[in-house]
Design an enzyme around this catalytic site. Structure first.
Site, PDB file in Angstrom:
ATOM      1  N   ASP A  43     -32.963  45.107  57.921  1.00  0.00           N
ATOM      2  CA  ASP A  43     -32.750  46.463  57.396  1.00  0.00           C
ATOM      3  C   ASP A  43     -33.493  47.515  58.229  1.00  0.00           C
ATOM      4  O   ASP A  43     -34.319  48.276  57.712  1.00  0.00           O
ATOM      5  CB  ASP A  43     -33.218  46.565  55.937  1.00  0.00           C
ATOM      6  N   GLU A 210     -23.611  48.140  49.610  1.00  0.00           N
ATOM      7  CA  GLU A 210     -25.006  48.583  49.515  1.00  0.00           C
ATOM      8  C   GLU A 210     -25.433  49.231  50.830  1.00  0.00           C
ATOM      9  O   GLU A 210     -24.642  49.370  51.762  1.00  0.00           O
ATOM     10  CB  GLU A 210     -25.917  47.404  49.183  1.00  0.00           C
TER      11      GLU A 210
END
Length: 323
Positions: A43, A210
């Site tokens: 991420d 997401e």
């Protein structure tokens, strides 16, 4: 016959140059830029600091940090925080934050991040500031926004954007998808009684979308998001899709006009070759050029998550494409 084939090929090539990403999904994807040094990451959020060096923050540790002088060779720089703030433990037993987002405004660097546990929307987004943006210099300011199991959204995966003099934060993971809330420009936290806007979802549970990230290009705002399954190594099916809107709060639609609230989204990047499960994306500027940062699972290194960087170009019809 040869002349006809040649003309057909030229016409087809010219036609494809005007097509958006959805129509070019069958094309092969470019590999990420070749990197050296410490590439393990998850991420990633990347920014070129005022000092000229690059910093990448990520899930792991107390927000893992990497530094680079040239965007190619990366070194491990520890964590953003020396110690986890005590309030993080309200959301998991290890004080483990996820999916940070770094930005710069008002003379300071701002670091947003999420704290939660796998499989629950008992979650919170926090914020910290720093004058340099370097690991070890961050001052935490607590919670920005929270969600509970009674909510239909999940307060994780934050990403901040300024639009028309106002500050906005997109966020969300599963739980009916991607949301947005306005932030107070002074505190960096959710504005008082700010409504929660709905930007994107999937038609069926578990609503596997997401990690939103919004950028402006021309007159449009582009919502990038990660679709399908993360965090399963070489079995991950993560991919990056995009839609756009003339308003930061939506509605967003793909190049075929399908709303992202109805499962739309043009495919920007998917797994290919050794680069499996591309997602957890963010976008940053490098000397005026857009760069897509993401993680992938390296199929030639036991599924280790690594940093992927690709330049973004924009088609004549105004859609992003990696190269």
């Amino acid at each position: 016959m040869r002349v006809r084939r040649a003309v057909t090929a030229v016409v087809a090539a010219a036609f494809l140059a005007f097509l958006p990403n959805a129509a070019q999904a069958a094309e092969s994807y470019p590999d990420p830029l070749p990197l050296t040094g410490q590439q393990i990451i998850h991420d990633p959020t990347v920014l070129r600091l005022k000092s000229g060096q690059y910093v990448a923050y990520s899930t792991g540790g107390a927000i893992g940090a990497r530094l680079s002088k040239d965007l190619r060779n990366w070194t491990d720089a520890g964590n953003a925080f020396a110690e986890p703030p005590t309030w993080w433990y309200e959301y998991n037993d290890t004080g483990d934050p996820w999916a940070p987002d770094i930005s710069y405004r008002a003379g300071r660097y701002w670091l947003y991040y999420a704290v939660s546990s796998w499989g629950t929307n008992h979650s919170a987004i926090g914020v910290a500031t720093s004058r340099s943006g370097l690991p070890g210099t961050w001052t935490d300011h607590g919670k920005v926004l929270t969600s509970e199991t009674t909510d239909t959204w999940n307060a994780i995966d934050p990403a901040v954007i300024q639009a028309d003099g106002r500050l906005w934060m997109s966020f969300g993971s599963y739980w009916t998808g991607i949301r947005m809330v306005e932030l107070d420009r002074d505190t960096g936290k959710a504005a008082t009684q700010a409504p929660v806007h709905h930007l994107a979802t999937r038609p069926d549970a578990p609503y596997a979308v997401e990690g939103p990230y919004i950028v402006k290009h021309g007159r449009f705002y582009y919502l990038f998001a990660s679709y399908d399954q993360c965090c399963s190594g070489v079995n991950s099916t993560y991919k990056i899709r995009v839609g756009r809107s003339t308003s930061v709060t939506g509605p967003y639609a793909d190049s075929q006009g399908k709303p992202l609230l109805e499962g739309g989204g043009d495919l920007v990047l998917a797994g290919h070759g050794r680069f499996v499960g591309t997602g957890g994306e963010s976008v940053f500027k490098d000397r005026g050029r857009d760069v897509l940062a993401y993680h992938y699972y390296d199929a030639e290194d036991e599924g280790t998550p690594k940093l992927g960087l690709n330049r973004l170009s924009w088609t004549r019809s105004g859609w992003p494409k990696v190269f």
